[in-house]
Design a protein around this motif. Structure first.
Motif, PDB file in Angstrom:
ATOM      1  N   PRO A  15      -5.310  -6.059  -4.823  1.00  0.00           N
ATOM      2  CA  PRO A  15      -4.244  -6.534  -3.888  1.00  0.00           C
ATOM      3  C   PRO A  15      -4.061  -5.178  -3.608  1.00  0.00           C
ATOM      4  O   PRO A  15      -3.282  -4.446  -3.490  1.00  0.00           O
ATOM      5  CB  PRO A  15      -3.273  -7.176  -4.847  1.00  0.00           C
ATOM      6  CG  PRO A  15      -4.031  -7.502  -5.619  1.00  0.00           C
ATOM      7  CD  PRO A  15      -4.779  -6.292  -6.333  1.00  0.00           C
ATOM      8  N   GLU A  16      -3.732  -5.251  -1.674  1.00  0.00           N
ATOM      9  CA  GLU A  16      -4.453  -4.366  -0.646  1.00  0.00           C
ATOM     10  C   GLU A  16      -2.013  -3.556  -0.552  1.00  0.00           C
ATOM     11  O   GLU A  16      -1.582  -2.646  -0.838  1.00  0.00           O
ATOM     12  CB  GLU A  16      -4.565  -3.834   0.771  1.00  0.00           C
ATOM     13  CG  GLU A  16      -4.897  -2.892   1.076  1.00  0.00           C
ATOM     14  CD  GLU A  16      -5.931  -3.089   2.897  1.00  0.00           C
ATOM     15  OE1 GLU A  16      -6.721  -3.172   2.541  1.00  0.00           O
ATOM     16  OE2 GLU A  16      -5.449  -2.387   3.186  1.00  0.00           O
ATOM     17  N   SER A  17      -1.575  -5.528  -0.772  1.00  0.00           N
ATOM     18  CA  SER A  17      -0.679  -5.236   0.041  1.00  0.00           C
ATOM     19  C   SER A  17       0.289  -6.716  -0.859  1.00  0.00           C
ATOM     20  O   SER A  17       1.630  -6.781  -1.371  1.00  0.00           O
ATOM     21  CB  SER A  17      -0.289  -5.838   1.084  1.00  0.00           C
ATOM     22  OG  SER A  17      -0.641  -4.634   1.910  1.00  0.00           O
ATOM     23  N   LEU A  19       1.048  -7.253  -4.207  1.00  0.00           N
ATOM     24  CA  LEU A  19       2.031  -6.894  -5.231  1.00  0.00           C
ATOM     25  C   LEU A  19       2.833  -6.149  -5.082  1.00  0.00           C
ATOM     26  O   LEU A  19       3.748  -5.368  -5.940  1.00  0.00           O
ATOM     27  CB  LEU A  19       1.193  -6.351  -6.696  1.00  0.00           C
ATOM     28  CG  LEU A  19       0.095  -8.077  -6.501  1.00  0.00           C
ATOM     29  CD1 LEU A  19      -0.265  -7.067  -8.227  1.00  0.00           C
ATOM     30  CD2 LEU A  19       1.171  -8.785  -7.480  1.00  0.00           C
ATOM     31  N   LYS A  20       3.186  -4.963  -4.004  1.00  0.00           N
ATOM     32  CA  LYS A  20       4.300  -4.276  -3.331  1.00  0.00           C
ATOM     33  C   LYS A  20       5.295  -5.013  -3.161  1.00  0.00           C
ATOM     34  O   LYS A  20       5.909  -6.454  -3.220  1.00  0.00           O
ATOM     35  CB  LYS A  20       4.149  -3.734  -1.886  1.00  0.00           C
ATOM     36  CG  LYS A  20       2.865  -2.803  -2.171  1.00  0.00           C
ATOM     37  CD  LYS A  20       1.777  -2.058  -0.781  1.00  0.00           C
ATOM     38  CE  LYS A  20       0.770  -1.205  -1.268  1.00  0.00           C
ATOM     39  NZ  LYS A  20      -0.094  -1.008   0.555  1.00  0.00           N
ATOM     40  N   TRP A  21       6.797  -3.919  -3.472  1.00  0.00           N
ATOM     41  CA  TRP A  21       8.386  -4.946  -3.966  1.00  0.00           C
ATOM     42  C   TRP A  21       8.488  -5.088  -2.353  1.00  0.00           C
ATOM     43  O   TRP A  21       9.289  -6.686  -2.735  1.00  0.00           O
ATOM     44  CB  TRP A  21       8.937  -3.995  -3.642  1.00  0.00           C
ATOM     45  CG  TRP A  21      10.304  -3.838  -4.377  1.00  0.00           C
ATOM     46  CD1 TRP A  21      11.129  -5.014  -4.151  1.00  0.00           C
ATOM     47  CD2 TRP A  21      10.825  -2.763  -5.625  1.00  0.00           C
ATOM     48  NE1 TRP A  21      12.646  -5.285  -5.304  1.00  0.00           N
ATOM     49  CE2 TRP A  21      11.666  -4.187  -5.825  1.00  0.00           C
ATOM     50  CE3 TRP A  21      10.605  -2.229  -6.272  1.00  0.00           C
ATOM     51  CZ2 TRP A  21      13.154  -3.216  -7.112  1.00  0.00           C
ATOM     52  CZ3 TRP A  21      11.547  -1.650  -7.565  1.00  0.00           C
ATOM     53  CH2 TRP A  21      12.734  -1.868  -7.610  1.00  0.00           C
ATOM     54  N   GLY A  52      -3.802  -3.224 -10.979  1.00  0.00           N
ATOM     55  CA  GLY A  52      -2.178  -3.533  -9.898  1.00  0.00           C
ATOM     56  C   GLY A  52      -1.923  -2.842  -9.489  1.00  0.00           C
ATOM     57  O   GLY A  52      -1.348  -2.156  -9.413  1.00  0.00           O
ATOM     58  N   HIS A  53      -1.439  -3.187  -8.212  1.00  0.00           N
ATOM     59  CA  HIS A  53      -1.215  -1.883  -7.090  1.00  0.00           C
ATOM     60  C   HIS A  53       0.276  -2.863  -6.595  1.00  0.00           C
ATOM     61  O   HIS A  53      -0.249  -3.524  -5.068  1.00  0.00           O
ATOM     62  CB  HIS A  53      -2.374  -1.951  -6.284  1.00  0.00           C
ATOM     63  CG  HIS A  53      -1.570  -0.712  -4.754  1.00  0.00           C
ATOM     64  ND1 HIS A  53      -1.670   1.043  -4.822  1.00  0.00           N
ATOM     65  CD2 HIS A  53      -1.378  -1.065  -3.779  1.00  0.00           C
ATOM     66  CE1 HIS A  53      -1.115   1.342  -4.619  1.00  0.00           C
ATOM     67  NE2 HIS A  53      -1.174   0.710  -2.943  1.00  0.00           N
ATOM     68  N   THR A  54       1.408  -2.422  -6.442  1.00  0.00           N
ATOM     69  CA  THR A  54       2.206  -1.339  -6.601  1.00  0.00           C
ATOM     70  C   THR A  54       3.720  -1.645  -7.624  1.00  0.00           C
ATOM     71  O   THR A  54       3.921  -2.252  -6.365  1.00  0.00           O
ATOM     72  CB  THR A  54       1.999  -0.300  -6.134  1.00  0.00           C
ATOM     73  OG1 THR A  54       2.406   1.099  -7.347  1.00  0.00           O
ATOM     74  CG2 THR A  54       2.490   0.134  -5.294  1.00  0.00           C
TER      75      THR A  54
HETATM   76  O1  9MR Z   1      -3.233  -0.269   3.637  1.00  0.00           O
HETATM   77  C1  9MR Z   1      -2.552  -0.116   3.296  1.00  0.00           C
HETATM   78  C2  9MR Z   1      -2.492  -1.025   4.478  1.00  0.00           C
HETATM   79  O2  9MR Z   1      -2.032  -2.633   4.665  1.00  0.00           O
HETATM   80  C3  9MR Z   1      -0.603  -1.139   4.167  1.00  0.00           C
HETATM   81  O3  9MR Z   1       0.145  -2.202   5.785  1.00  0.00           O
HETATM   82  C4  9MR Z   1       0.164  -0.002   3.453  1.00  0.00           C
HETATM   83  C5  9MR Z   1       1.467  -0.186   3.489  1.00  0.00           C
HETATM   84  O4  9MR Z   1       2.209  -1.160   2.908  1.00  0.00           O
HETATM   85  O5  9MR Z   1      -0.051   0.253   2.530  1.00  0.00           O
HETATM   86  C6  9MR Z   1      -1.981   0.569   3.042  1.00  0.00           C
HETATM   87  O6  9MR Z   1      -2.530   0.936   1.310  1.00  0.00           O
HETATM   88  C7  9MR Z   1      -1.628   2.484   1.080  1.00  0.00           C
HETATM   89  C8  9MR Z   1      -1.570   2.291  -0.164  1.00  0.00           C
HETATM   90  O7  9MR Z   1      -0.569   1.222  -0.555  1.00  0.00           O
HETATM   91  C9  9MR Z   1      -1.268   3.287  -1.064  1.00  0.00           C
HETATM   92  N1  9MR Z   1      -2.492   5.073  -0.408  1.00  0.00           N
HETATM   93  C10 9MR Z   1      -2.250   4.552   1.096  1.00  0.00           C
HETATM   94  C11 9MR Z   1      -3.216   3.419   1.315  1.00  0.00           C
HETATM   95  C12 9MR Z   1      -2.927   3.846   2.893  1.00  0.00           C
HETATM   96  O8  9MR Z   1      -2.242   3.708   3.769  1.00  0.00           O
END
Ligand code: 9MR
Length: 303
Positions: A15-17, A19-21, A52-54
């Motif tokens: 999941p690119e976003s 699972l983020k806080w 799981g990120h992050t």
């Molecule tokens: O690719 C992600 C982007 O869509 C989001 O807007 C951004 C903020 O949540 O995070 C990007 O992913 C990052 C990842 O979580 C941590 N390493 C760097 C990634 C690219 O910026």
């Protein structure tokens, strides 16, 4: 159509976003796992694992988290967040990026720690604490620390490698329950990989008992001139060189790219090529055709 291709091209979903806080706990104690759950369900249906990120990052946090100042409140927030999220996905997550990007030499702080709400409120021990909380919520899942910017023969890369190794050593000395180093691997085909120093850094990390993962792989071709074909070849060559270094030290637990097709990549917003054409950093092109990079990945994964 793109979603379906994830299952045919890969066996790991990140999941690119979701699972983020800022997505999972937008208000204190109010959790939202709608997107995370649907990804976990999709992955289970397709027999894919989920990375799981992050859990603990300086960015993608809601306002109430960025405003935490007291040690007590920050600790309570961390305790609740990690306990709830990690236990919800117990048995469903392949490995967790517990602490994401704790190093930033340019912030000019002691030991190159990144300036973050966590460092300001809890000091450097927030890292150890986060891992202990994650371990308490799931005794089995591999727990990792994730970092970027360590691959090249540049002053910044060198400083980052040094700081990261010092931190990983310290966590070992403290018996922090941490299992792996997640190499984000946002590569840049226009730079020169530091074969010798990167190899010795990875060897040192493995000697400390860490497993390696590749978690956010893409290859930026912003500086590569030429036709699409030439650019794709340069990207594939660069990746081949990189994977050769990593595999010469240890076969990573998994390799995940940061997106699947050039159609959708975070890099397109941040880097613009001089010729105005879109970047080509991922294994499938914008029409979902496999590129030479795909073949390189397949070759290493077969090893
Ligand atoms: O690719 C992600 C982007 O869509 C989001 O807007 C951004 C903020 O949540 O995070 C990007 O992913 C990052 C990842 O979580 C941590 N390493 C760097 C990634 C690219 O910026």
């Amino acid at each position: 159509m793109l979603l379906e291709r994830f299952a045919t091209e890969a066996n790991i979903f990140v999941p690119e976003s979701a699972l983020k806080w800022n997505q999972t706990e937008p208000q204190p104690g109010q959790f939202d796992f709608v997107e995370g759950d649907s990804i976990a369900a999709y992955a289970a249906r397709k027999q894919m694992v989920v990375h799981g990120h992050t859990l603990v990052w300086y960015a993608a946090i809601p306002q109430w988290v960025s405003q935490l100042t007291s040690e007590q409140e920050a600790k309570a927030a961390l305790e609740r967040h990690i306990a709830v999220e990690v236990s919800r996905y117990r048995g469903k997550i392949w490995a967790w990026d517990v602490v994401n990007e704790p190093i930033e030499p340019d912030d000019d702080l002691e030991n190159s720690y990144r300036n973050s709400v966590w460092l300001r409120s809890l000091g450097p021990n927030y890292i150890d604490l986060s891992f202990r909380l994650a371990r308490a919520a799931d005794q089995r899942v591999p727990l990792g620390l994730s970092e970027y910017g360590i691959e090249y023969a540049t002053r910044t890369s060198r400083r980052r490698r040094q700081a990261l190794l010092t931190l990983l050593q310290k966590l070992r000395d403290q018996n922090t329950p941490i299992d792996c180093l997640a190499l984000q691997s946002h590569l840049d085909a226009g730079q020169v990989l530091d074969h010798v120093e990167l190899t010795s850094f990875l060897r040192d990390v493995v000697k400390l008992g860490y497993r390696l993962l590749i978690t956010e792989l893409d290859v930026n071709d912003v500086k590569i001139r030429g036709t699409d074909r030439e650019r794709d070849a340069a990207v594939a060559r660069h990746l081949d060189e990189y994977l050769d270094i990593v595999f010469s030290v240890q076969r990573p637990m998994s390799i995940a790219t940061w997106g699947l097709s050039d159609r959708s990549t975070w890099l397109r917003e941040f880097y613009k090529r001089a010729d105005g054409s879109p970047l080509r950093p991922l294994p499938l092109d914008a029409d979902l055709n496999r590129k030479p990079m795909w073949a390189v990945l397949a070759r290493y994964m077969a090893q």
